[in-house]
Write a protein that holds these residues in place. Structure first.
Motif, PDB file in Angstrom:
ATOM      1  N   GLU A   1       0.767  -1.285   0.062  1.00  0.00           N
ATOM      2  CA  GLU A   1      -0.192  -0.071  -0.004  1.00  0.00           C
ATOM      3  C   GLU A   1       0.879   1.319  -0.038  1.00  0.00           C
ATOM      4  OE1 GLU A   1      -3.500   2.066  -0.388  1.00  0.00           O
ATOM      5  OE2 GLU A   1      -3.395  -0.129  -0.190  1.00  0.00           O
ATOM      6  N   LYS A   2       1.889   1.178   0.825  1.00  0.00           N
ATOM      7  CA  LYS A   2       2.670   2.541   0.761  1.00  0.00           C
ATOM      8  C   LYS A   2       3.691   2.479  -0.557  1.00  0.00           C
ATOM      9  CE  LYS A   2       6.042   4.233   4.192  1.00  0.00           C
ATOM     10  NZ  LYS A   2       6.737   4.224   5.581  1.00  0.00           N
ATOM     11  N   ARG A   3       3.888   1.351  -1.091  1.00  0.00           N
ATOM     12  CA  ARG A   3       4.652   1.502  -2.477  1.00  0.00           C
ATOM     13  C   ARG A   3       3.627   2.104  -3.378  1.00  0.00           C
ATOM     14  NH1 ARG A   3       7.680  -4.422  -3.545  1.00  0.00           N
ATOM     15  NH2 ARG A   3       9.491  -3.848  -1.993  1.00  0.00           N
ATOM     16  N   ARG A   4       2.340   1.619  -3.335  1.00  0.00           N
ATOM     17  CA  ARG A   4       1.411   2.295  -4.567  1.00  0.00           C
ATOM     18  C   ARG A   4       1.078   3.845  -4.405  1.00  0.00           C
ATOM     19  NH1 ARG A   4      -1.202  -2.870  -3.754  1.00  0.00           N
ATOM     20  NH2 ARG A   4      -2.350  -2.230  -1.962  1.00  0.00           N
ATOM     21  N   GLY A   5       1.503   4.319  -2.942  1.00  0.00           N
ATOM     22  CA  GLY A   5       1.052   5.439  -2.279  1.00  0.00           C
ATOM     23  C   GLY A   5       2.368   6.304  -3.155  1.00  0.00           C
ATOM     24  N   HIS A   6       3.629   5.557  -2.855  1.00  0.00           N
ATOM     25  CA  HIS A   6       4.949   6.244  -3.628  1.00  0.00           C
ATOM     26  C   HIS A   6       4.717   6.588  -5.257  1.00  0.00           C
ATOM     27  CE1 HIS A   6       7.099   7.177  -0.086  1.00  0.00           C
ATOM     28  NE2 HIS A   6       6.982   5.812   0.376  1.00  0.00           N
ATOM     29  N   ASP A   7       4.274   5.402  -5.940  1.00  0.00           N
ATOM     30  CA  ASP A   7       4.186   5.641  -7.186  1.00  0.00           C
ATOM     31  C   ASP A   7       3.175   6.411  -7.836  1.00  0.00           C
ATOM     32  OD1 ASP A   7       5.931   3.318  -7.240  1.00  0.00           O
ATOM     33  OD2 ASP A   7       4.190   1.663  -7.440  1.00  0.00           O
ATOM     34  N   LYS A   8       2.240   6.690  -6.906  1.00  0.00           N
ATOM     35  CA  LYS A   8       1.237   7.739  -7.545  1.00  0.00           C
ATOM     36  C   LYS A   8       1.998   9.186  -7.343  1.00  0.00           C
ATOM     37  CE  LYS A   8      -2.928   5.430  -6.224  1.00  0.00           C
ATOM     38  NZ  LYS A   8      -4.071   5.143  -5.324  1.00  0.00           N
ATOM     39  N   GLU A   9       2.684   9.557  -6.259  1.00  0.00           N
ATOM     40  CA  GLU A   9       3.523  10.387  -6.327  1.00  0.00           C
ATOM     41  C   GLU A   9       4.345  10.859  -7.767  1.00  0.00           C
ATOM     42  OE1 GLU A   9       5.407  10.655  -2.394  1.00  0.00           O
ATOM     43  OE2 GLU A   9       3.394  10.453  -1.240  1.00  0.00           O
TER      44      GLU A   9
END
Length: 579
Positions: free
Chosen positions: A571-579
């Motif tokens: 979930e944290k990785r997906r958040g970073h990818d969106k950024e």
């Protein structure tokens, strides 16, 4: 030569509420007294059946299987009465299994299982009924001065159990017994009913009465000294020998003879060592053996394509090992077991339920690796299949399958939906009175203060398998107090007499059975009030003895935490990818 006699109304420790009679003691004393048979009729259960049956047969004594049940009156559902049911044959055993299961699943009232009168009428084949003395509907009607009702009840039972209903006579010195006997004998003579003597046994020796009363008080939450407490039992309810019973019923020898003759009518035979697996659905009428072979070969090719072979091994080595294992599995009759386990593991993985990679001797199976039951290549780690299955040592395969603790029940639900909810159940376990608990319980019913009892209980070491006897040897202070203090000695002596008795029923941590037909074709069922969390009445060893196959669905907290961690990281990785 005394009149032959057989005890046909008897509770053991597995009644959980009102007996201190241990199975081994029962069988040993029965043999010592020269009685050819003995019955166990525990209160609304057959928890002890397999252990009792095997122990008696090994001792050369005939086992008679039955149960003490409560039945509700049709005209007054709040009014219940006792009935003793004994199995004549396998049909009677199956009917008793169905009745006991129905009582737990549909008839519980305030946690007490009760049968409806019409349920009993529908399941009488192969069963013999005893009137249960004063506690039965006939007995209660006689004592309440309703002779016409008593006659109607007796005639109804005679219709339901033609030639298989007996008027039970007890002489244990309890209130109203003599009055009941006078009226019951008169009614039996009028109706041509056979009378049968019983001692309504609850303990081994007369001297065990005080320990028995303590056990009853522990269950009821009462004090032994409570003058308002109803005393339902007498010191005469011990395992009397033929001579004692002959003397007690010297004026009524036919009641003793009928008990002996009735025992001859009960001939239930149980078989052990044969396994009953549920049918695994295969396409186009294919045999499970062929289906397992095809699925294993396909799975092995997929594994080799992805992971390759272990060092110093070839593809042919893997195929040879697979062929060898398949021959053993199919030869021992267990292809369905592997396919069932593979199916629910595959379902779990497809439904986002974490599954362990495999452990125990099952990790030595290449077939399990090919079917994705395990994720461990046995050739790479030099693991032996023979530790898991060996034709020279016939035993059930047993995969310990770990699931996420939070989602394990979803897998069990899937299995129940797939094979039928009446064919799937978890397994019972029995709690016993351990050393500390026995001391605390006995202290409570004796009326001792908490501080005094606690000071004694704390002197028992916390070591695994600790007993009061061991504690007395290991702890000088406990031994000193036992020798010097009268109250301490009395408490410990009472606790010693109850220590180790079966106390309650629970649920096995991971064991699940899947039967090829309704579970009641094999075992009675048990559940708590409300009808949920159904478990077999036989524990894991006894369930396997009668041929049901145990599957281990183990909830592992580690898998749950790993699953949480992975999801949080992703979930944290997906958040970073969106950024």
């Amino acid at each position: 030569m005394p009149q032959p006699f057989v005890h046909l109304h008897l509770h053991t420790e597995f009644s959980l509420i009102d007996s201190t009679l241990r199975l081994k003691e029962l069988i040993a004393r029965t043999k010592e007294l020269g009685m050819p048979a003995v019955a166990v009729t525990d209160q609304f259960n057959m928890f002890a059946l397999v252990k009792f049956y095997r122990t008696t047969v090994a001792a050369g004594i005939k086992p008679i299987v039955g149960a003490d049940v409560l039945v509700s009156s049709p005209e007054d559902p709040d009014n219940t009465y006792g009935l003793v049911l004994l199995c004549q044959n396998r049909e009677g055993y199956l009917n008793l299994c169905r009745l006991l299961s129905k009582g737990y699943q549909e008839g519980q009232y305030h946690g007490v299982p009760i049968l409806r009168r019409d349920w009993v009428s529908q399941h009488t084949d192969g069963l013999i009924a005893l009137s249960c003395g004063r506690q039965g509907d006939v007995g209660k009607a006689l004592l309440n001065n309703h002779p016409n009702k008593a006659r109607q009840y007796a005639q109804a039972w005679m219709k339901d159990f033609p030639g298989r209903y007996y008027m039970e006579i007890q002489r244990t010195g309890r209130e109203q017994e003599q009055r009941h006997e006078r009226h019951a004998l008169r009614l039996a003579a009028d109706l041509g009913l056979p009378v049968m003597a019983s001692n309504d046994v609850r303990f081994l020796d007369r001297t065990d009465f005080s320990a028995h009363e303590a056990r009853v008080c522990i269950h009821d939450g009462r004090l032994l000294s409570d003058k308002r407490r109803e005393v339902k039992y007498s010191a005469e309810q011990y395992l009397k020998g033929p001579e004692e019973m002959a003397e007690l019923f010297a004026d009524l020898p036919e009641a003793l003879e009928n008990a002996s003759e009735l025992a001859k009518r009960c001939n239930l035979e149980l078989s052990f060592g044969k396994y009953y697996l549920p049918d695994f659905p295969t396409p186009d009428g294919q045999s499970v053996e062929d289906f397992l072979k095809i699925a294993s070969l396909k799975g092995l090719e997929e594994r080799l394509n992805v992971h390759g072979t272990a060092q110093d091994f070839t593809d042919d080595d893997y195929r040879d090992r697979l062929e060898l294992e398949l021959n053993v599995i199919n030869g021992m009759g267990f292809p369905g077991y592997f396919l069932i386990v593979a199916d629910f593991i595959r379902w779990a993985k497809n439904n986002d339920i974490p599954v362990g990679p495999g452990r125990g001797s099952g990790a030595g199976s290449l077939v399990a690796y090919a079917l994705k039951i395990t994720d461990i290549d046995p050739l790479q780690y030099d693991l032996l299949f023979e530790r898991f299955l060996n034709p020279e040592r016939i035993s059930m395969p047993d995969f310990d399958v770990d699931f996420c603790m939070e989602k394990r029940d979803l897998v069990i639900d899937y299995v129940a939906d797939t094979y039928g909810r009446n064919q799937v159940s978890q397994i019972i376990t029995y709690g016993t009175m351990a050393a500390k608990a026995a001391i605390r319980d006995c202290g409570r019913v004796l009326g001792h203060g908490y501080g005094f009892v606690d000071s004694i209980a704390k002197l028992v070491p916390m070591d695994l398998g600790m007993t009061i006897g061991k504690a007395l040897q290991q702890e000088p202070e406990l031994k000193q107090r036992y020798e010097d203090e009268e109250d301490t000695q009395g408490l410990i002596d009472l606790a010693l007499s109850l220590e180790g008795l079966t106390r309650n029923a629970g649920k096995h941590a991971g064991g699940v059975v899947i039967a090829p037909s309704a579970l009641t074709d094999f075992t009675p069922l048990f559940c708590e009030s409300g009808g949920g969390s159904v478990v077999t009445q036989f524990d894991k060893d006894d369930v396997e003895s009668i041929g049901l196959v145990k599957f281990d669905f183990l909830g592992l907290k580690t898998l749950t935490i790993i699953d949480w961690a992975l999801k949080a990281i992703n979930e944290k990785r997906r958040g970073h990818d969106k950024e």
